[in-house]
Design a protein around this motif. Sequence first.
Motif, mmCIF file in Angstrom:
data_model
loop_
_atom_site.group_PDB
_atom_site.id
_atom_site.type_symbol
_atom_site.label_atom_id
_atom_site.label_comp_id
_atom_site.label_asym_id
_atom_site.label_seq_id
_atom_site.Cartn_x
_atom_site.Cartn_y
_atom_site.Cartn_z
ATOM 1 N N GLU A 133 4.961 -1.577 14.831
ATOM 2 C CA GLU A 133 5.593 -2.748 15.189
ATOM 3 C C GLU A 133 6.108 -3.483 14.012
ATOM 4 O O GLU A 133 5.420 -3.253 12.949
ATOM 5 N N THR A 134 6.978 -4.397 14.352
ATOM 6 C CA THR A 134 7.814 -5.071 13.137
ATOM 7 C C THR A 134 6.995 -6.590 12.931
ATOM 8 O O THR A 134 6.895 -7.116 14.352
ATOM 9 N N GLY A 135 6.664 -7.001 11.870
ATOM 10 C CA GLY A 135 5.968 -8.435 11.797
ATOM 11 C C GLY A 135 6.857 -9.209 10.593
ATOM 12 O O GLY A 135 7.913 -8.689 10.294
ATOM 13 N N GLU A 136 6.215 -10.328 10.266
ATOM 14 C CA GLU A 136 6.688 -10.950 9.317
ATOM 15 C C GLU A 136 6.444 -10.527 7.617
ATOM 16 O O GLU A 136 7.249 -10.774 6.722
ATOM 17 N N GLU A 137 5.179 -9.946 7.613
ATOM 18 C CA GLU A 137 4.663 -9.463 6.453
ATOM 19 C C GLU A 137 4.903 -8.269 6.043
ATOM 20 O O GLU A 137 5.058 -7.192 6.722
ATOM 21 N N THR A 138 5.000 -7.889 4.696
ATOM 22 C CA THR A 138 5.137 -6.529 4.122
ATOM 23 C C THR A 138 4.025 -5.813 4.087
ATOM 24 O O THR A 138 2.994 -6.324 3.773
ATOM 25 N N ASN A 139 4.079 -4.580 4.731
ATOM 26 C CA ASN A 139 2.827 -3.796 4.832
ATOM 27 C C ASN A 139 2.734 -2.884 3.319
ATOM 28 O O ASN A 139 3.654 -1.945 3.159
ATOM 29 N N THR A 140 1.967 -3.417 2.233
ATOM 30 C CA THR A 140 1.973 -2.606 1.198
ATOM 31 C C THR A 140 1.613 -1.125 1.155
ATOM 32 O O THR A 140 2.158 -0.336 0.321
#
Length: 394
Positions: free
Chosen positions: A172-179
């Motif tokens: 799902e889409t959130g605010e933070e980047t998934n490194t």
Amino acid sequence: MDSLGLFILLMLLFCVWTAAPAAEEITWTYTGLVGQSEWAEYFPSCGGTSQSPVDMVTTQTKYDPSLTPVTPLGYSQHGNQPFTMYNNGHTAVIELPEWMSLGGLPWLFTAVQMHLHWGSGGPSHGGSEHTINGVSADAELHVVHYNSELYSNMSIAMTQKDGLAVLGILIETGEETNTAFNNILNYLSRIRHADQKALIPAFDVQSLLPKDLGRYYRYNGSLTTPPCYQSVFWTVFSEKVQISKAQLYKMETILYSSKAEEKDRMLLQDNYRMTQPLNHRVIFASFSADSGKELSSGEVTAIVIGVMCGCVGLAVVVRFIIKTIRFFTLLHHETVAVNSSTSSWDVLHSIRPAPMPRMNDLEKAKDKKQDMALNSNSDAEKREEPSPCPQTEP
């Protein structure tokens, strides 16, 4: 005559054999001439009764306490050798080293590859293959393993009913980047067109998985792409992982399903299969329904805010009650004090003795009476005494 008939029969068989390409050579698509609705025509297994993906209706799942947490083995031990990533015209595939495997299943399953499925409309427009209660996630990651205890390789295992085990991770889409996902997404530009291949730095594959590996759904299903063999033990985690909007946009717009030499470029989008009927299959859950339901990030935020507001409201109510109790207690004490004081005064006032005359006043009154008696006697004597006779001179 028999020879002529045999010759004609052989010629017919040859014509049919050359005219009908093998199923593996058919170029299938998600939409178009050989789209999803036509898969079963060219790949018979795609019309089977145990197809994937499926919609997991939580109220219809069955809790199975024997389902232990999934155990990735060697996922974090990526070594120094780079991974191979390629565009097969349907998705981006990352080949995995054979030392990675999966425990927690009846057999040991060795990792083969992982790939992604996504949509085209951005956040909240779907893109995952599996759904929960009819709701799609924005994308989905599949990690594919084969049964290395029973079969020698992936090609053989995929045709057997107990041959494969696939992990499904909803995104799902959130605010933070998934490194962790940047280990894949940052290199998609190297394989923009179909049949392109590139080496990418090895990384910790377990970092792509959700933190809670003990809550998942399990069912028997199939590959979600042709040839759709019904040979997969599916494990779909209930916890979703998050990527940023920019990462989802890159996933949806950077790859092409067409080859580099083709003039008409076609974006690789909406590469997910529609959910398939369960056909009396049972979806098992590793957790009971009353142990907690699935919540979206918005629901969690709403619950947190609601709890905070409830605590503040409760504190205000408790404070008001305490102040009210103190007020009435103080008022009661004051009333009791006033009533007690008035009663004592009335009683004492009614029973007090008459004031005693002071001794000085009595003595003064007595002296005054004596003085008055003496004065009276003196005046009487004066009146009775005769006046003296006048004296004559010689």
